[in-house]
Each structure stands twice: as structure tokens, then as C-alpha cells.
Write an enzyme that holds these catalytic residues in place. Structure first.
Site, PDB file in Angstrom:
ATOM      1  N   GLY A  92      14.705   5.866   5.093  1.00  0.00           N
ATOM      2  CA  GLY A  92      14.202   6.537   3.889  1.00  0.00           C
ATOM      3  C   GLY A  92      12.900   7.281   4.181  1.00  0.00           C
ATOM      4  O   GLY A  92      12.739   8.452   3.815  1.00  0.00           O
ATOM      5  N   HIS A  93      11.951   6.602   4.862  1.00  0.00           N
ATOM      6  CA  HIS A  93      10.704   7.284   5.233  1.00  0.00           C
ATOM      7  C   HIS A  93      10.999   8.482   6.136  1.00  0.00           C
ATOM      8  O   HIS A  93      10.401   9.551   5.986  1.00  0.00           O
ATOM      9  CB  HIS A  93       9.790   6.335   6.018  1.00  0.00           C
ATOM     10  CG  HIS A  93       9.283   5.164   5.248  1.00  0.00           C
ATOM     11  ND1 HIS A  93       9.644   3.866   5.539  1.00  0.00           N
ATOM     12  CD2 HIS A  93       8.421   5.082   4.197  1.00  0.00           C
ATOM     13  CE1 HIS A  93       9.027   3.044   4.721  1.00  0.00           C
ATOM     14  NE2 HIS A  93       8.297   3.744   3.887  1.00  0.00           N
ATOM     15  N   GLY A 148       3.963   1.670   6.246  1.00  0.00           N
ATOM     16  CA  GLY A 148       4.461   1.225   7.544  1.00  0.00           C
ATOM     17  C   GLY A 148       5.775   0.469   7.454  1.00  0.00           C
ATOM     18  O   GLY A 148       6.414   0.405   6.410  1.00  0.00           O
ATOM     19  N   GLN A 160       5.948   4.775  -9.657  1.00  0.00           N
ATOM     20  CA  GLN A 160       4.873   5.245  -8.777  1.00  0.00           C
ATOM     21  C   GLN A 160       4.872   6.773  -8.722  1.00  0.00           C
ATOM     22  O   GLN A 160       3.821   7.420  -8.807  1.00  0.00           O
ATOM     23  CB  GLN A 160       5.067   4.659  -7.378  1.00  0.00           C
ATOM     24  CG  GLN A 160       4.196   5.319  -6.317  1.00  0.00           C
ATOM     25  CD  GLN A 160       4.268   4.623  -4.987  1.00  0.00           C
ATOM     26  OE1 GLN A 160       3.683   3.565  -4.797  1.00  0.00           O
ATOM     27  NE2 GLN A 160       4.975   5.205  -4.031  1.00  0.00           N
ATOM     28  N   GLN A 178      -3.510  -2.353  -3.782  1.00  0.00           N
ATOM     29  CA  GLN A 178      -2.346  -2.281  -4.672  1.00  0.00           C
ATOM     30  C   GLN A 178      -1.510  -3.558  -4.642  1.00  0.00           C
ATOM     31  O   GLN A 178      -0.465  -3.626  -5.275  1.00  0.00           O
ATOM     32  CB  GLN A 178      -1.500  -1.057  -4.343  1.00  0.00           C
ATOM     33  CG  GLN A 178      -0.746  -1.111  -3.022  1.00  0.00           C
ATOM     34  CD  GLN A 178      -0.065   0.212  -2.714  1.00  0.00           C
ATOM     35  OE1 GLN A 178      -0.709   1.176  -2.340  1.00  0.00           O
ATOM     36  NE2 GLN A 178       1.248   0.267  -2.875  1.00  0.00           N
TER      37      GLN A 178
HETATM   38  O1  PAF Z   1       5.016   3.722  -1.613  1.00  0.00           O
HETATM   39  C1  PAF Z   1       4.170   3.344  -0.780  1.00  0.00           C
HETATM   40  O2  PAF Z   1       4.480   3.096   0.381  1.00  0.00           O
HETATM   41  C2  PAF Z   1       2.712   3.160  -1.218  1.00  0.00           C
HETATM   42  O3  PAF Z   1       2.642   2.740  -2.538  1.00  0.00           O
HETATM   43  C3  PAF Z   1       1.866   4.416  -0.985  1.00  0.00           C
HETATM   44  C4  PAF Z   1       2.361   5.595  -1.824  1.00  0.00           C
HETATM   45  C5  PAF Z   1       1.877   4.792   0.484  1.00  0.00           C
HETATM   46  C6  PAF Z   1       0.412   4.156  -1.407  1.00  0.00           C
HETATM   47  O4  PAF Z   1      -0.132   3.093  -0.686  1.00  0.00           O
END
Ligand code: PAF
Length: 304
Positions: A33-34, A28, A150, A58
Site C-alpha cells: 500500500g505504501h 515505517g 485521517q 499520535q
Molecule cells: O498514516 C500514517 O502512517 C501516519 O498517521 C502519518 C500520516 C504518517 C502521520 O504520522
């Protein structure tokens, strides 16, 4: 755009919409970028879905989770504007109901760098991403190269566990001064925001040294540290010149090496990275990017 909250609702939507799906998992507080991931997913799939879930598993620091920025109405408007078909908005209890007790433990790729500085972080990432992959049954899932480790962890998981969803790495988008776009940037004060440009300055200084012939990895790390030290608001957690496959520190830099760092600016922890190109290659304006647009990684193997 439809929105659903529970796994059962998501499965029902997917059963009614069986076409090829591109998934953009997010936490969110979306930025350009998203949206670039959503647009690419839109170009490569019949349907696009996003998830918005600030995954508690996380965050090794509860204060960090509490301070994570949120604005769901704004996010929904941005996703609808970018052509997203479905958004999944679970609550923590939807993803981790009472009795939840099964975790994905990533291997060696998750050990250094962020794994060392944020214990348990990648266990939480891998677990939630596997759950999302299972729930969405998407053909492709899109992740930013800004979170390079990641991306590597998710690729390893997809490869090792034979997941059918292709993991697609997308270039980091940057502000005009080079700062990598991140939801966390919204937490910077004006003075911190201008200080934060030091991360990309440091990465760029090391890249320039590499292009000028410096291959000693420790010298490149020293270049990054020295540039960061010029900014009084910056507190460096680590700088790294790592092998693209293992993310272990190199003695000699090489094309494809990942230069990365984690730096605290005030209360905000920022990460960034670039990938070294072969000497003699002129970096594009805005910096080195990763996976070429439109190129899924069918074997979920390469870091970039
Ligand atoms: O990069 C993120 O926003 C988070 O680490 C993800 C991949 C949505 C996992 O919660």
C-alpha cells in the site's frame, strides 16, 4: 536514494533539489500500500520523498507505540526499489525538541470514530503532518483511504490553514481475502490473520444490503455487527455509517456514505472502511476505492 535525519539536513536537501516534490509520510514497516503511494508520487512529480517516523504524539496508548513494528533496513530497500529519491528518518527529539509546545487541534471532523476512541490521536497526526508539510515544501502529499478520517482531518487542515501542498487520497490496497493492507497486520498470528478477513466481509455484507435496496443506516450497522459477531476472535469497537463530509452517523444511507469500523483481533486493533456507491453501480473487483488515480484535490475538500 539519499537519507537525512534532522530538519536542518532535510531543508538543505530540499534547497539543493527544488523540483516538484511528491511526499509520502509513513510510520515505517512498509507494505505494498505504501509503495503504491510512492509509485503514484513518482508518476506525478519530478522527485519523491518519504518520511519514516512512528510519531509518539499520535499514540494514545504507549504499549501500542512500543509494539509498533519496525524494520528500517527493509523499508529503505523497498523505498529505493520503488524509486524514492529521499527518505527522512527523524528521531522523536528531532521532531519534538525540548520546549516543543505548539499543537494543531483539528475541528469537528476529528471528534467522532477514531477521535472518540483514541483521544488526542488526531492532534498528534495533524501536528506532525503540518511539520512535515512545512519541512518538505512538497507540491503533493499522498495518503491512503484506509485511514479515511485521517485523510479528512488532513484535508480540512490543509484547506483551513491555506497549506500549499495538495492532499491526495489513494485507494486502499487489499490482500486476496479482502483484508486492508496495514503495517499492523504483521502483528497478527496465523489464526488471527485469517480471522481478520471478517472486517472486509462485514463491510461487503453491508454494501450488498445497500445495493439490494436497504437504506436504513441502523440496519446496515446491524449487518456489520452481525457479521463481525460470527468471528469469535473479533471484538468490535465501533461500526459506522457516516456522512462523507462530517463523518457523523446517518439515519439514511446515501451514495458516498462512509462505512467504517474498528475491530480488535487479539492484541491488534484494525480499522477499515468503504464508500457506498450509487445503487446499480457494480463495485470493482477488490472493492470500492476512493479518489480516482491521477486526480489531485486542488481545494483539499472532498473526503474521497
Ligand atoms: O498514516 C500514517 O502512517 C501516519 O498517521 C502519518 C500520516 C504518517 C502521520 O504520522
Amino acid at each position: 536514494m539519499n537519507s537525512v535525519q534532522t530538519p536542518a539536513e532535510l531543508r538543505a536537501w530540499r534547497a539543493a533539489h527544488p523540483a516538484a516534490l511528491g511526499l509520502v509520510p509513513t510510520m515505517g514497516f512498509l507494505h505494498e500500500g505504501h509503495l503504491s503511494l510512492v509509485r503514484r508520487a513518482k508518476a506525478e512529480n519530478a522527485l519523491v520523498a518519504a518520511s519514516i517516523f512512528a510519531n509518539p504524539a499520535q499514540f494514545n496508548n504507549p504499549a501500542d507505540l512500543a509494539a509498533y513494528p519496525r524494520d528500517i533496513p527493509r523499508d529503505l530497500a523497498l523505498l529505493a526499489g520503488a524509486g524514492c529519491d529521499l527518505v527522512f528518518l527523524p528521531e522523536p527529539a528531532d521532531m519534538y525538541p525540548p520546549g516543543f509546545d505548539t499543537w494543531v487541534i483539528p475541528g469537528a471532523i476529528a471528534a467522532p470514530l477514531e477521535g472518540e476512541h483514541r483521544p488526542g490521536h488526531f492532534r498528534g497526526v495533524a501536528t506532525v503532518v503540518l511539520k512535515l508539510f512545512n519541512l518538505f515544501d512538497a507540491q503533493r502529499a499522498y495518503f491512503g483511504q484506509k485511514d479515511a478520517q485521517q485523510l479528512a482531518v488532513i484535508r480540512s487542515m490543509a484547506r483551513d490553514l491555506d497549506l500549499p501542498t495538495a492532499v491526495i487520497g489513494c485507494p486502499t490496497l487489499r490482500e486476496a481475502d479482502g483484508l486492508a493492507m496495514s503495517s499492523r497486520n504483521s502483528r497478527l498470528s496465523a489464526v488471527e490473520r485469517s480471522a481478520a478477513a471478517v472486517l472486509y466481509r462485514a463491510l461487503s455484507a453491508a454494501r450488498r444490503a445497500w445495493l439490494a435496496g436497504e437504506a436504513d443506516a441502523e440496519a446496515l450497522r446491524a449487518t456489520m455487527r452481525a457479521t463481525l459477531a460470527e468471528e469469535p476472535l473479533a471484538r468490535t469497537e465501533y461500526v459506522s455509517v457516516a456522512h462523507p463530509d462530517s463523518l457523523l452517523e446517518l439515519e439514511r444511507a446515501m451514495p458516498g456514505a462512509v462505512l467504517s469500523m474498528a475491530v480488535n483481533i487479539g492484541r491488534t486493533r484494525l480499522i477499515d472502511n468503504i464508500v457506498l456507491e450509487a445503487a446499480g453501480v457494480i463495485p470493482p473487483p477488490g472493492g470500492i476505492q476512493s479518489t480516482a488515480p491521477g486526480q489531485p484535490n486542488p481545494d483539499n475538500r472532498a473526503l474521497s
